[in-house]
Each structure stands twice: as C-alpha cells, then as structure tokens.
Design an enzyme around this catalytic site. Structure first.
Site, PDB file in Angstrom:
ATOM      1  N   SER A  20       0.830  -1.140   0.153  1.00  0.00           N
ATOM      2  CA  SER A  20      -0.101  -0.075  -0.035  1.00  0.00           C
ATOM      3  C   SER A  20       0.734   1.232  -0.180  1.00  0.00           C
ATOM      4  O   SER A  20       0.149   2.308  -0.469  1.00  0.00           O
ATOM      5  CB  SER A  20      -0.994   0.175   1.160  1.00  0.00           C
ATOM      6  OG  SER A  20      -0.295  -0.230   2.374  1.00  0.00           O
TER       7      SER A  20
ATOM      8  N   LYS B  75     -11.643   0.832  -0.857  1.00  0.00           N
ATOM      9  CA  LYS B  75     -11.081   1.764  -1.723  1.00  0.00           C
ATOM     10  C   LYS B  75     -11.614   1.634  -3.206  1.00  0.00           C
ATOM     11  O   LYS B  75     -12.233   2.856  -3.358  1.00  0.00           O
ATOM     12  CB  LYS B  75      -9.526   1.073  -1.523  1.00  0.00           C
ATOM     13  CG  LYS B  75      -8.914   0.909  -0.214  1.00  0.00           C
ATOM     14  CD  LYS B  75      -7.719   0.345   0.074  1.00  0.00           C
ATOM     15  CE  LYS B  75      -7.332   0.050   1.296  1.00  0.00           C
ATOM     16  NZ  LYS B  75      -7.353   1.149   2.249  1.00  0.00           N
TER      17      LYS B  75
ATOM     18  N   HIS C 133      -5.303  -3.183  -2.065  1.00  0.00           N
ATOM     19  CA  HIS C 133      -5.065  -2.226  -3.016  1.00  0.00           C
ATOM     20  C   HIS C 133      -5.292  -2.714  -4.597  1.00  0.00           C
ATOM     21  O   HIS C 133      -4.869  -2.157  -5.498  1.00  0.00           O
ATOM     22  CB  HIS C 133      -3.713  -1.768  -2.645  1.00  0.00           C
ATOM     23  CG  HIS C 133      -3.779  -0.607  -1.577  1.00  0.00           C
ATOM     24  ND1 HIS C 133      -4.301   0.851  -2.079  1.00  0.00           N
ATOM     25  CD2 HIS C 133      -3.680  -0.741  -0.503  1.00  0.00           C
ATOM     26  CE1 HIS C 133      -4.306   1.487  -0.885  1.00  0.00           C
ATOM     27  NE2 HIS C 133      -3.948   0.566   0.088  1.00  0.00           N
TER      28      HIS C 133
HETATM   29  N1  PMP Z   1      -5.145  -4.101   3.943  1.00  0.00           N
HETATM   30  C1  PMP Z   1      -4.340  -3.178   3.482  1.00  0.00           C
HETATM   31  C2  PMP Z   1      -3.128  -3.789   2.665  1.00  0.00           C
HETATM   32  C3  PMP Z   1      -4.652  -1.632   3.377  1.00  0.00           C
HETATM   33  O1  PMP Z   1      -3.943  -0.912   2.570  1.00  0.00           O
HETATM   34  C4  PMP Z   1      -5.799  -1.318   4.241  1.00  0.00           C
HETATM   35  C5  PMP Z   1      -6.192   0.205   4.396  1.00  0.00           C
HETATM   36  N2  PMP Z   1      -5.416   1.025   4.528  1.00  0.00           N
HETATM   37  C6  PMP Z   1      -6.691  -2.222   4.981  1.00  0.00           C
HETATM   38  C7  PMP Z   1      -6.277  -3.523   4.722  1.00  0.00           C
HETATM   39  C8  PMP Z   1      -7.776  -1.987   5.507  1.00  0.00           C
HETATM   40  O2  PMP Z   1      -8.914  -1.742   4.949  1.00  0.00           O
HETATM   41  P1  PMP Z   1      -9.875  -0.776   5.453  1.00  0.00           P
HETATM   42  O3  PMP Z   1      -9.826   0.849   5.393  1.00  0.00           O
HETATM   43  O4  PMP Z   1     -11.365  -1.469   4.676  1.00  0.00           O
HETATM   44  O5  PMP Z   1     -10.238  -1.065   7.019  1.00  0.00           O
END
Ligand code: PMP
Length: 395
Positions: A184, A243, A212
């Site tokens: 990410s 996302k 992502h």
């Molecule tokens: N996994 C990854 C790789 C992420 O980048 C994120 C969000 N930053 C999440 C999980 C968490 O997702 P959410 O925002 O839907 O809680």
C-alpha cells in the site's frame, strides 16, 4: 498538584512526536471525496484518496444506497449471528463470490476487521505465521491476536521466504504465508506465483490481502489472484470495499468450509454489528459496474501511466511502484511534511506518510492517481511538484 487524569504522559508523548516530525494532523473535507475537493476553504487537487475509480461519489452508488435505505432502513440491527443476515448481505456475498471466482465470501465491517478476525481464527497454537515485513498494520495486528508463532520474511525476498519455510518444515502443525497483494505504501505487486509455488513445495497455506488490487488489477479488477491466474491456489483472499469499490467493508473469499468456520469463529463477525444496508447496496452496484465494463479500470490505468511517465522524467525517487500508487520518497519525515505543506499551499493535496505507516527514515508523500482525474489536473500537479521539488532541493 498534578493528577494522573491530566494525561501528562500523553502530552509528553505527543510533544516527542511533534519534535521528531511524526505527529499527524487530520484535515477536514467540505464535501464528497472527489479529484478536486475543498479543504480549509481552499480548492485543491486531491491525490490522497484510495477512491481509485471515483466510485465514492458516483450517482449510481448513491442511488443504490438510497434504495437500500428505503428497503432495509439505516442500520443492520445487531450482529448477524444473532439478528440474522439481511437479504442484501447475502446478495453482496453471493455477488462477490462470483466476482472473485471463489466458492464463498464473508463480508466484515472493514478490511481491518477482516484481517484482524480471519488470521486469528484460522491459526492456533502450534502454527507458524510467515508474513512479509511490509504487510499492512491490520495483518500485523491480526497475527498478534493469534496464538500461533510469528516471523517475517524480507520484503518480497523469495530466498528469505524459502529459508524460513525450509527451517520450519515439520516443526509446526501448519504454516501460513501472508502477503499484501499490492503493497500500500510502495505500490509494488507481491510475487504471488513464486509465493504460491513455495507454499505448495513446503505444504504451507497462503493468504493474500488484495485491498489495493481489488478493482485495480486482474480482469475487471478481480485482484492479484486473477492477475496471475492463480485461481484455486490461494487459500484466503482478502479484499476491501473501501478503496476502489468506494464505500466501506472488507471480505474474505475462499472455500465454503473456511467461510463456515469464520461465521463461527471470526470475532468481528460474531461480536460487531454488520455493515449498514446503504453501504451494502452501494457495494453491490459498484461490483456490478466493474463486471459490466472496464471503462473505469481502463481510465485509472491510463491516468496512472500518464502521471508516472511525467513524474518519472523529473527525477523524483518513486521507488518500485508497478501500480497507480505513486510514492515520492523523501526520507526525512519533517522534509516530507514540508513538501506536502508547500504542495498544499499551491493547490495539491497529497498527504505525508511517515512512521509507523512506513519504516523510519522513509518519509514520503503518496500520490494516488484515480480514474476521476483529468489530464489537465495531472499536468498541474506535475508542474507544481517540479516547482516545489526544485525549491526544496528534492530534485
Ligand atoms: N489491508 C491493506 C493492505 C490496506 O492498505 C488497508 C487500508 N489501509 C486495509 C487492509 C484496511 O482496509 P479498510 O480501510 O477497509 O479497513
């Protein structure tokens, strides 16, 4: 006299964060998340959202959300194992299973909850979790909640992963390899085919977090498993609905038996109220839109290539990104913040990213190009970045 309730200990910690450039401030948007938005009364081009496809304020999603509210109400009522699923929750899970080409799906309230709930439920004392060192915080926390032993392999380093697998073979009941699908903060893609091969060689299970990559990679945005044509060879695939899908929620896709187990032992599913109908309705619409046409994913990739091409020529350190996530790595945290502040002054909103989100000394701004940006906006961003980059001796 000082009292413990004055929270002096927290004030001290906050001061330390401020001194080291690690203190975070959160801005407020006066309206929807769009490619251009108003922050502190100022119109800025937004390069900070994960709204990859521009779905979060899309008329079709909003209409679907309103219809879901009218049919099902504002809230889900209680946790699903107690009050039951609403039909709309079933519909979303069936649609996602079809989309991901997996047997079944279970939706959680967020991607974070999904990792926190799934990892601890599918591992136990006597198991070993092997995690890429750059995996997302929710994976780290999910692993912390598990009674299994944990270790990390060097980022995307297949030799290091194989070393760990070799050393630990037959020492544990089960091994689980966990990786982000797309990292990410750097935008590089996991070496999933090699990970799966190693897992098969050493008898380990595999777990990929496609937060992502959902809506971004693979046919119609089906994610990394589809991108690498590994259907049926990854045990647990996680996705977020927050996302590219533009709403909120997370899900795990896999075998029916896995989903059955998580319904019984996934703690956020058992103990936290389900997603509200509006969110579920909007997510269903978004997945349908992805399955109908590649218009939005195509636009995302065109914009990403256009922006990266222009930025690359300026000499910024954009790391190893292979996806629309485009970091500009600066190193010093305070300098990264200063860069972001100066860009903001000139009309570009791109948040600084510092420890603990990225390792210390790798402060950056992370540019998130979306399908919603115009070439004109992206040109403007590049020009401003060049100007500020030169002013600050970054390029
Ligand atoms: N996994 C990854 C790789 C992420 O980048 C994120 C969000 N930053 C999440 C999980 C968490 O997702 P959410 O925002 O839907 O809680």
């Amino acid at each position: 006299m000082k009292s413990i309730h004055d929270m002096e200990f927290l004030k001290e910690k906050i001061n330390q964060l401020k001194e080291s450039g690690l203190y975070k401030e959160v801005v407020t948007l006066e309206g929807p998340n769009e490619s251009e938005c108003i922050i502190n009364g100022k119109k800025v081009i937004n390069l900070s959202s994960n709204n990859y496809l521009g779905f979060s304020n899309h008329p079709r999603l909003k209409k679907a959300a309103i219809e879901a509210v009218e049919k099902y109400g504002a809230g889900a009522g209680a946790v699903r194992p107690i009050v039951g699923n609403m039909r709309i929750h079933d519909e979303l899970e069936e649609l996602l299973a079809k989309f991901k080409r997996e047997e079944a799906v279970l939706v959680f309230q967020s991607g974070f909850n999904c990792n926190a709930g799934t990892i601890q439920a599918v591992t136990e004392d006597g198991d070993l979790i092997i995690s890429d060192e750059l995996n997302h915080a929710s994976i780290i926390d999910g692993a912390r909640l598990s009674k299994a032993k944990k270790t990390t392999f060097k980022h995307s380093d297949m030799e290091d992963l194989e070393r760990i697998l070799k050393e630990n073979k037959n020492k544990h009941n089960r091994m689980l390899i966990i990786t982000d699908g797309v990292f990410s903060m750097d935008g590089d893609i996991a070496k999933l085919p090699q990970i799966v091969e190693l897992a098969e060689k050493y008898g380990a299970m595999t777990y990929v977090d496609d937060a992502h990559s959902s809506g971004v990679l693979g046919e119609s945005g089906r994610g990394t498993v589809d991108y690498f044509d590994l259907h049926g060879r990854v045990d647990f695939t996680i996705g977020t609905l927050s996302k590219a899908i533009g709403v909120v929620g997370g899900y795990v896709a896999g075998k029916k038996v896995t989903i059955d187990w998580l319904i019984n032992r996934g703690r956020p599913f058992l103990f936290s109220t389900a997603l509200p109908p509006a969110a579920v309705g909007a997510c269903i619409e978004a997945i349908n839109m992805l399955m109908e046409s590649t218009e939005y994913t195509d636009r995302l990739w065109n914009n990403a290539k256009y922006f990266k091409g222009k930025l690359g020529k300026l000499g910024f350190n954009t790391g190893q990104s292979e996806t629309p996530i485009t970091p500009i790595i600066i190193g010093d945290e305070s300098k990264a913040k200063e860069f972001s502040n100066r860009l903001f002054e000139k009309g570009v909103f791109v948040s600084p990213i510092v420890f603990p989100t990225v390792p210390k000394g790798t402060g950056r701004v992370r540019c998130m190009v979306t399908a919603g940006h115009s070439y004109e906006q992206l040109d403007k961003v590049v020009n401003i970045m060049e100007e500020v980059g030169k002013e600050m001796n970054i390029i």
